[in-house]
Design a protein around this motif. Structure first.
Motif, PDB file in Angstrom:
ATOM      1  N   GLU A   1      76.501  24.580  36.004  1.00 51.28           N
ATOM      2  CA  GLU A   1      77.127  25.406  37.043  1.00 51.28           C
ATOM      3  C   GLU A   1      76.317  25.400  38.331  1.00 51.28           C
ATOM      4  OE1 GLU A   1      77.557  27.561  33.053  1.00 51.28           O
ATOM      5  OE2 GLU A   1      75.902  26.670  34.167  1.00 51.28           O
ATOM      6  N   GLU A   2      77.038  25.399  39.428  1.00 54.06           N
ATOM      7  CA  GLU A   2      76.414  25.502  40.750  1.00 54.06           C
ATOM      8  C   GLU A   2      76.994  26.679  41.521  1.00 54.06           C
ATOM      9  OE1 GLU A   2      76.840  21.690  42.634  1.00 54.06           O
ATOM     10  OE2 GLU A   2      75.424  20.742  41.274  1.00 54.06           O
ATOM     11  N   ASP A   3      77.575  27.651  40.810  1.00 55.76           N
ATOM     12  CA  ASP A   3      78.199  28.806  41.449  1.00 55.76           C
ATOM     13  C   ASP A   3      77.186  29.749  42.087  1.00 55.76           C
ATOM     14  OD1 ASP A   3      77.221  29.508  38.936  1.00 55.76           O
ATOM     15  OD2 ASP A   3      78.850  30.911  38.515  1.00 55.76           O
ATOM     16  N   TRP A   4      75.918  29.532  41.864  1.00 56.21           N
ATOM     17  CA  TRP A   4      74.842  30.353  42.413  1.00 56.21           C
ATOM     18  C   TRP A   4      74.333  29.829  43.755  1.00 56.21           C
ATOM     19  CZ3 TRP A   4      70.588  27.305  43.064  1.00 56.21           C
ATOM     20  CH2 TRP A   4      70.543  26.137  42.316  1.00 56.21           C
TER      21      TRP A   4
ATOM     22  N   THR B   1      73.849  29.122  47.472  1.00 58.01           N
ATOM     23  CA  THR B   1      74.182  29.775  48.738  1.00 58.01           C
ATOM     24  C   THR B   1      74.244  28.692  49.805  1.00 58.01           C
ATOM     25  OG1 THR B   1      72.963  31.738  48.069  1.00 58.01           O
ATOM     26  CG2 THR B   1      73.441  31.500  50.421  1.00 58.01           C
ATOM     27  N   ARG B   2      75.314  28.631  50.518  1.00 58.36           N
ATOM     28  CA  ARG B   2      75.422  27.627  51.582  1.00 58.36           C
ATOM     29  C   ARG B   2      74.525  28.006  52.745  1.00 58.36           C
ATOM     30  NH1 ARG B   2      76.565  23.937  48.399  1.00 58.36           N
ATOM     31  NH2 ARG B   2      78.416  24.322  47.199  1.00 58.36           N
TER      32      ARG B   2
ATOM     33  N   ASN C   1      67.284  28.411  47.073  1.00 56.47           N
ATOM     34  CA  ASN C   1      68.273  29.485  47.167  1.00 56.47           C
ATOM     35  C   ASN C   1      67.655  30.814  46.749  1.00 56.47           C
ATOM     36  OD1 ASN C   1      71.433  28.319  47.270  1.00 56.47           O
ATOM     37  ND2 ASN C   1      69.836  26.841  46.814  1.00 56.47           N
TER      38      ASN C   1
ATOM     39  N   SER D   1      66.970  27.005  42.620  1.00 53.20           N
ATOM     40  CA  SER D   1      66.786  28.458  42.646  1.00 53.20           C
ATOM     41  C   SER D   1      65.298  28.766  42.798  1.00 53.20           C
ATOM     42  CB  SER D   1      67.345  29.085  41.369  1.00 53.20           C
ATOM     43  OG  SER D   1      66.580  28.675  40.251  1.00 53.20           O
TER      44      SER D   1
END
Length: 185
Positions: free
Chosen positions: A22-25, A27-28, A145, A11
């Motif tokens: 968590e890696e839900d943040w 962005t691909r 990201n 980040s």
């Protein structure tokens, strides 16, 4: 001598995972970043990974469905030799894996002094932190990201001294992710 190259999502505020991993943040990235990830894998012949990361990484790629558009990359990850670093495992798990449980500096030196293509490091957090603190990483590919997650896990907290970086390239994407390639030393 082979180089140790780190590839990791991060980040803007310097976290590589949320407080509980968590890696839900994340962005691909776009096709340019996907090509970078693929090229890194092609120019490497060994993956280094910590035990905790290996527990998710190895089954993820070994269980890909044939219909998945990224099956070719998944097969590359399955077929590439992987070294799992752990002080708690008695034996490696998954396909094409070996276990490294000795002194980190000695294990890394042995691997770097072998002939062949470079070595790719995927994580996890404590493993990468130890590699950075020991000055074992030669290059970093950080996928920055466009988010501030405020809390989480960091990889730079074990550093005791400054480490100079040389920017090799910065590749932005339309998603806001910027691939930052640094040489350490």
């Amino acid at each position: 001598m082979r180089k140790l190259r780190l590839q990791m999502q991060i980040s803007v505020d310097g976290f590589v995972a949320g407080p509980n991993g968590e890696e839900d943040w994340v962005t691909r990235g776009d096709t340019k970043h996907w090509q970078l990830i693929n090229d890194l894998a092609d120019s490497s012949e060994t993956i280094l990974i910590g035990r905790k990361m290996a527990e998710a990484f190895i089954p993820h790629f070994e269980n890909f469905e044939e219909e998945n558009p990224k099956i070719e990359f998944a097969q590359k990850m399955v077929n590439m030799p992987k070294v799992i670093f752990s002080k708690t495992l008695d034996a490696p798990f998954g396909k094409n894996t070996t276990l490294a449980s000795g002194d980190l500096a000695e294990e890394i030196s042995r691997l770097k002094n072998q002939t062949g293509k470079d070595i790719l490091v995927y994580g996890g957090v404590s493993f990468v932190s130890s590699l950075l603190a020991g000055r074992h990483i030669d290059e970093m590919y950080l996928l920055v990201n466009p988010i501030l997650i405020a809390k989480g896990m960091r990889i730079f907290d074990l550093l005791e001294n400054r480490q100079n970086l040389t920017l090799v390239s910065a590749t932005p994407s339309y998603t806001g992710v910027t691939a930052m390639h640094y040489r350490l030393g």
